[in-house]
Design an enzyme around this catalytic site. Sequence first.
Site, short mmCIF file in Angstrom:
data_model
loop_
_atom_site.label_atom_id
_atom_site.label_comp_id
_atom_site.label_asym_id
_atom_site.label_seq_id
_atom_site.Cartn_x
_atom_site.Cartn_y
_atom_site.Cartn_z
N GLU A 132 -86.20 7.04 16.04
CA GLU A 132 -85.85 8.08 17.03
C GLU A 132 -84.94 7.44 18.06
O GLU A 132 -84.78 6.21 18.09
CB GLU A 132 -87.12 8.60 17.71
CG GLU A 132 -88.08 9.25 16.73
CD GLU A 132 -89.36 9.75 17.38
OE1 GLU A 132 -89.49 9.63 18.62
OE2 GLU A 132 -90.22 10.26 16.64
N ARG B 188 -87.07 -4.00 2.60
CA ARG B 188 -86.18 -5.10 3.04
C ARG B 188 -85.63 -5.90 1.87
O ARG B 188 -84.52 -6.43 1.95
CB ARG B 188 -86.97 -6.05 3.94
CG ARG B 188 -86.98 -5.53 5.32
CD ARG B 188 -87.95 -6.21 6.22
NE ARG B 188 -88.08 -5.30 7.34
CZ ARG B 188 -89.14 -5.17 8.09
NH1 ARG B 188 -90.18 -5.94 7.88
NH2 ARG B 188 -89.15 -4.32 9.07
N ARG C 156 -52.12 -13.61 -6.44
CA ARG C 156 -51.21 -13.70 -5.30
C ARG C 156 -50.51 -15.07 -5.29
O ARG C 156 -51.17 -16.12 -5.29
CB ARG C 156 -52.01 -13.52 -4.01
CG ARG C 156 -51.26 -13.79 -2.74
CD ARG C 156 -50.22 -12.73 -2.46
NE ARG C 156 -49.52 -13.01 -1.21
CZ ARG C 156 -48.38 -12.44 -0.87
NH1 ARG C 156 -47.78 -11.56 -1.69
NH2 ARG C 156 -47.81 -12.74 0.28
N GLU D 48 -83.50 -1.09 8.72
CA GLU D 48 -84.79 -1.59 8.21
C GLU D 48 -85.23 -2.86 8.95
O GLU D 48 -85.78 -3.79 8.37
CB GLU D 48 -84.74 -1.77 6.69
CG GLU D 48 -84.53 -0.43 5.99
CD GLU D 48 -84.99 -0.38 4.56
OE1 GLU D 48 -85.88 -1.15 4.18
OE2 GLU D 48 -84.45 0.47 3.83
C1 LIG Z 1 -76.53 3.53 8.95
C2 LIG Z 1 -77.95 3.56 9.39
C3 LIG Z 1 -78.91 4.14 8.58
C4 LIG Z 1 -80.24 4.19 9.00
N1 LIG Z 1 -81.16 4.82 8.20
C5 LIG Z 1 -82.42 5.01 8.67
C6 LIG Z 1 -83.36 5.79 7.93
O1 LIG Z 1 -83.08 6.27 6.82
N2 LIG Z 1 -84.60 6.01 8.47
C7 LIG Z 1 -84.95 5.50 9.69
O2 LIG Z 1 -86.08 5.75 10.11
N3 LIG Z 1 -84.08 4.74 10.41
C8 LIG Z 1 -82.83 4.49 9.94
N4 LIG Z 1 -81.93 3.75 10.66
C9 LIG Z 1 -82.33 3.23 11.98
C10 LIG Z 1 -82.47 1.73 12.02
O3 LIG Z 1 -83.61 1.32 11.35
C11 LIG Z 1 -82.42 1.30 13.50
O4 LIG Z 1 -81.10 1.49 13.95
C12 LIG Z 1 -82.86 -0.14 13.69
O5 LIG Z 1 -84.22 -0.29 13.45
C13 LIG Z 1 -82.53 -0.66 15.09
O6 LIG Z 1 -82.99 0.22 16.08
P1 LIG Z 1 -82.01 0.65 17.27
O7 LIG Z 1 -80.76 1.15 16.65
O8 LIG Z 1 -82.74 1.56 18.16
O9 LIG Z 1 -81.65 -0.69 18.01
P2 LIG Z 1 -82.54 -1.36 19.19
O10 LIG Z 1 -83.95 -1.44 18.78
O11 LIG Z 1 -82.19 -0.71 20.47
O12 LIG Z 1 -81.94 -2.83 19.19
C14 LIG Z 1 -80.74 -3.18 19.89
C15 LIG Z 1 -80.65 -4.72 19.92
O13 LIG Z 1 -81.77 -5.24 20.66
C16 LIG Z 1 -82.45 -6.19 19.87
N5 LIG Z 1 -83.90 -6.14 20.15
C17 LIG Z 1 -84.68 -5.03 20.35
N6 LIG Z 1 -85.94 -5.39 20.56
C18 LIG Z 1 -85.98 -6.75 20.51
C19 LIG Z 1 -87.00 -7.73 20.65
N7 LIG Z 1 -88.28 -7.39 20.88
N8 LIG Z 1 -86.66 -9.04 20.54
C20 LIG Z 1 -85.38 -9.40 20.29
N9 LIG Z 1 -84.38 -8.52 20.14
C21 LIG Z 1 -84.66 -7.22 20.25
C22 LIG Z 1 -82.17 -5.80 18.43
O14 LIG Z 1 -82.34 -6.90 17.53
C23 LIG Z 1 -80.71 -5.35 18.54
O15 LIG Z 1 -79.87 -6.45 18.47
C24 LIG Z 1 -80.60 3.64 10.24
C25 LIG Z 1 -79.63 3.04 11.05
C26 LIG Z 1 -78.32 2.99 10.64
C27 LIG Z 1 -77.29 2.36 11.54
#
Ligand SMILES: Cc1cc2nc3c(=O)[nH]c(=O)nc-3n(C[C@H](O)[C@H](O)[C@H](O)COP(=O)(O)OP(=O)(O)OC[C@H]3O[C@@H](n4cnc5c(N)ncnc54)[C@H](O)[C@@H]3O)c2cc1C
Length: 387
Positions: free
Chosen positions: A133, A249, A274, A369
């Site tokens: 979310e 994963r 090339r 993931e």
């Molecule tokens: C193309 C695509 C397809 C996807 N498909 C699905 C799907 O089918 N189903 C689904 O449920 N989700 C899906 N996702 C969501 C995906 O799993 C999330 O984007 C991912 O888990 C990261 O969450 P976030 O984007 O909120 O990033 P955030 O959690 O906000 O992270 C931002 C940064 O902060 C870092 N961070 C956050 N918390 C910590 C911590 N405790 N310690 C160290 N670093 C931290 C992260 O490593 C990252 O670098 C998809 C995402 C994309 C881009």
Amino acid sequence: MAHATPAPLTQLSEEEGLFYSTVQQYAEETIGPQVRAMDEAQQFAGGLVESIFGLGLMGIEIPERSGGAGGSFFDAVLAIEAISTVDPAVAVLVDVHNTLCVNAVRRWGNPAQLQAWLPRLAAGTVGAYALSEAGAGSDAFALQTRAEKVAGGFLLNGRKLWISNAREAGLFIVFATLDPAAGYRGITAFLVEKDTPGFTLGRKEDKLGIRASSTCELILDGCRIPEENLLGKPGKGYKIAIETLNEGRIGIGAQMLGLAEGAWGHASRYARQRRQFGKPIAEFQAVQFALAEMATEIQAARLMVYNAARLKDAGRPYVREAAMTKYFASQVAERVASQCVEIFGGNGFVREYPAEKYYRDAKVGKIYEGTSNMQLATIAKQVLGGK
Ligand SMILES: Cc1cc2nc3c(=O)[nH]c(=O)nc-3n(C[C@H](O)[C@H](O)[C@H](O)COP(=O)(O)OP(=O)(O)OC[C@H]3O[C@@H](n4cnc5c(N)ncnc54)[C@H](O)[C@@H]3O)c2cc1C
């Protein structure tokens, strides 16, 4: 004492070898010519999803009696790898469907759910997996989507973000909380059909890579789910999420492995063709060493992916290996795709050649993931002990 010699990790059985080459050939011949157009149109070509179902690639682990191929998790990994050599965007469709949706249904579905859903998931209904979310990404269990118990079922309200396969899917595994005060112990999984009143698709994301794969918001607004669509037990959704993602994963590791193999293949062919300074650039030691280093990293990623998948099939612990595999294979994919762009020179920077797409597609391997940091957190827990 005589010991049976274990087979080398990368040695495929006859069936596995045949399966891999069949999928690879399909990917080259059927997907290959459409890759660029699909990337630009941000959607799969008409008939592509149906042809993937036709090949049996959407029911790899579904038992034959339910219309599936009755294969192993390793087979699913081989299919994801083979398709990713040509188009990692198409591989996401197969990956999310098989390793997340089908596996969740297979493991936690009751007999009636297995009977109702497995034949459909094998034959033509695409599956999706909706955990994330806007406010719950890495901290997935902070999810806000509410499930309320009502007579005969549940009422779902909330929004999901980033849901792969959303446009194509007929079945969504949706995670919602029955009790926000209970924290992760309130999280519950539901089977939500596309046509359920109160369920709609929201915005479709305009992405850097894997652009043909649809990634959308889901809107649940008074979405009424019958009692029989509860997956597993109330409050056990967190367990379903953790366990499917552990397995998923390895699938992402396979996607990144295939991507790197595809990029390496293009880079090595281009280097032989090339010519500069009167000879193919592949005759320069610097280019040879780059290709050699890429091949070495790919082999290391392949060993990790195959080992994790074989551990899973053998019923052995694999959580540490799965996290390490995704972490490492996504790094390899990014490095190999980047080097591939450089070997193509200026041609690596334009859409007419395949290099730039591999580079764009690689980036997501470190994000979905579980980001690389989240994999490191799992690995640290596993290697250092503690909770
Ligand atoms: C193309 C695509 C397809 C996807 N498909 C699905 C799907 O089918 N189903 C689904 O449920 N989700 C899906 N996702 C969501 C995906 O799993 C999330 O984007 C991912 O888990 C990261 O969450 P976030 O984007 O909120 O990033 P955030 O959690 O906000 O992270 C931002 C940064 O902060 C870092 N961070 C956050 N918390 C910590 C911590 N405790 N310690 C160290 N670093 C931290 C992260 O490593 C990252 O670098 C998809 C995402 C994309 C881009």
